[in-house]
Every structure is written in structure tokens, then in C-alpha cells.
Design a protein around this motif. Structure first.
Motif, PDB file in Angstrom:
ATOM      1  N   LYS A   3       1.894   1.625  16.894  1.00 50.46           N
ATOM      2  CA  LYS A   3       2.134   0.857  16.024  1.00 50.46           C
ATOM      3  C   LYS A   3       1.865   1.386  14.338  1.00 50.46           C
ATOM      4  O   LYS A   3       1.042   2.326  14.308  1.00 50.46           O
ATOM      5  N   THR A   4       2.673   0.819  13.389  1.00 48.54           N
ATOM      6  CA  THR A   4       2.498   1.527  12.607  1.00 48.54           C
ATOM      7  C   THR A   4       2.215   0.800  11.469  1.00 48.54           C
ATOM      8  O   THR A   4       2.512  -0.743  11.832  1.00 48.54           O
ATOM      9  N   ASN A   5       1.202   0.685  10.328  1.00 51.24           N
ATOM     10  CA  ASN A   5       1.191  -0.278   9.443  1.00 51.24           C
ATOM     11  C   ASN A   5       1.508  -0.217   8.694  1.00 51.24           C
ATOM     12  O   ASN A   5       3.366   0.309   8.092  1.00 51.24           O
ATOM     13  N   PRO A   6       1.833  -1.397   7.920  1.00 45.56           N
ATOM     14  CA  PRO A   6       2.992  -2.251   7.205  1.00 45.56           C
ATOM     15  C   PRO A   6       3.223  -1.038   6.018  1.00 45.56           C
ATOM     16  O   PRO A   6       4.341  -1.179   5.429  1.00 45.56           O
ATOM     17  N   LEU A   7       1.780  -0.333   5.587  1.00 43.91           N
ATOM     18  CA  LEU A   7       2.625   0.928   3.955  1.00 43.91           C
ATOM     19  C   LEU A   7       3.316   1.902   5.202  1.00 43.91           C
ATOM     20  O   LEU A   7       4.616   2.218   4.666  1.00 43.91           O
ATOM     21  N   GLN A   8       3.096   2.008   5.631  1.00 44.41           N
ATOM     22  CA  GLN A   8       3.766   2.900   6.861  1.00 44.41           C
ATOM     23  C   GLN A   8       5.186   3.051   6.800  1.00 44.41           C
ATOM     24  O   GLN A   8       6.106   3.754   6.863  1.00 44.41           O
ATOM     25  N   PHE A   9       5.458   1.568   7.123  1.00 42.44           N
ATOM     26  CA  PHE A   9       6.910   1.212   7.575  1.00 42.44           C
ATOM     27  C   PHE A   9       7.528   1.009   6.278  1.00 42.44           C
ATOM     28  O   PHE A   9       8.742   1.160   6.897  1.00 42.44           O
TER      29      PHE A   9
END
Length: 65
Positions: A3-9
């Protein structure tokens, strides 16, 4: 799947969007005109196919009716 965090996404989305080759005004105009031409030709083709089927069916129904 990691899972990636929203900032990385969002960073990944921006990076991928930067790779997109956007069409220029001439390309958009040309493809739009081609779509209208092909849609018109398709409409004319199906009009004549419908007319041919309708005429044939009317002839058959008149013959046997």
C-alpha cells in the motif's frame, strides 16, 4: 501488494501525467473531423441496409400475405 500513502500516490500520478504526449490543436481538429465523417458514413450505410431489409420484407409479406 504494497500500500502507498496518498502523498506517494499523488506524486506517482503527477510523474505519469508528465509522461503523456498531449495532442496539439491540429491533431484534435483532424481526429474530430474524421470521427464525424466516419459516423456519417456509418449512418448512411445502416440507412441503406435498413431500407434494403425493409423493402425485402415488404416484398415477401406482400407475396405471401
Amino acid at each position: 501488494m504494497a500500500k502507498t500513502n496518498p502523498l506517494q500516490f499523488m506524486q506517482q500520478v503527477r510523474a505519469e501525467t508528465a509522461k503523456v504526449t498531449w495532442p496539439n490543436r491540429r491533431e484534435v481538429l483532424l481526429t474530430t473531423v474524421m470521427v464525424f465523417i466516419m459516423a456519417s458514413l456509418t449512418a448512411v450505410f445502416f440507412f441503406f441496409v435498413d431500407w434494403l431489409i425493409r423493402t425485402g420484407l415488404s416484398a415477401v409479406l406482400t407475396l405471401f400475405g
